[in-house]
Design an enzyme around this catalytic site. Sequence first.
Site, PDB file in Angstrom:
ATOM      1  N   HIS A  60       0.874  -1.685   0.169  1.00 32.69           N
ATOM      2  CA  HIS A  60      -0.441  -0.264  -0.053  1.00 32.69           C
ATOM      3  C   HIS A  60       0.995   1.673  -0.200  1.00 32.69           C
ATOM      4  O   HIS A  60       1.866   0.955   0.371  1.00 32.69           O
ATOM      5  CB  HIS A  60      -0.995  -0.002   1.056  1.00 32.69           C
ATOM      6  N   CYS A  61       0.008   1.901  -0.321  1.00 31.97           N
ATOM      7  CA  CYS A  61       0.791   3.110   0.070  1.00 31.97           C
ATOM      8  C   CYS A  61      -0.139   4.689   0.302  1.00 31.97           C
ATOM      9  O   CYS A  61      -1.448   4.134   0.670  1.00 31.97           O
ATOM     10  CB  CYS A  61       1.511   4.280  -1.777  1.00 31.97           C
ATOM     11  N   LYS A  62      -0.640   5.717  -0.122  1.00 33.80           N
ATOM     12  CA  LYS A  62      -1.188   6.701   0.312  1.00 33.80           C
ATOM     13  C   LYS A  62      -2.782   6.398  -0.625  1.00 33.80           C
ATOM     14  O   LYS A  62      -3.832   6.892   0.128  1.00 33.80           O
ATOM     15  CB  LYS A  62      -0.941   8.108   0.359  1.00 33.80           C
ATOM     16  N   MET A  90      -3.831   3.635   1.780  1.00 35.45           N
ATOM     17  CA  MET A  90      -4.294   4.255   2.947  1.00 35.45           C
ATOM     18  C   MET A  90      -5.796   5.104   3.014  1.00 35.45           C
ATOM     19  O   MET A  90      -6.489   5.221   4.260  1.00 35.45           O
ATOM     20  CB  MET A  90      -3.237   4.902   3.457  1.00 35.45           C
TER      21      MET A  90
END
Length: 174
Positions: A60-62, A90
């Site tokens: 995951h990232c933002k 996220m």
Amino acid sequence: MMPIATITPIDAKRAISAGATLVDIRDPDEHARERIPGAVNIPLARVGDVSTAAGPIIFHCKSGMRTGTAAQALADAAHGRPCYILEGGMDAWKKAGAATQIDHKQPITVMRQVQLVTGSLVLLGTVLSLTVAPAFMALPAFIGAGLMFAGATGWCGMATLLSTLPRNRRAPMA
């Protein structure tokens, strides 16, 4: 090679409960400021280190943008193990009502600091060029050239400078 599949936040929570490893590919300063509980921080530049994770991997990232762009590299780093991208990153995790941990003692990310300083210098140079002397237009021009250089090379002098400030040299929280 087959593209890496996405997984919804709800399905990701189930997979994590069943033993999947959640890997946060954001930079350490981003992870230190806000993170999904239990996520392991392995920045995209070091994604090859993910080989030590057990079971399926959920990256995951933002927002899902970085993981989507780096999907092939992430799949390669998983070395054939099942891996997924957290759909919407996220941001989607939070929107689904899942918890994150926020450490307000950590500084805002260096890239946000770059945006604040850059915007301030461009505004200052523009106002000074209109009210004091046209020569002050050199300041926004210099900043613009620096941004173009950063975009072309991937190296940002202002980010490098800001990262040396004492507040930004704190050890990231786990």
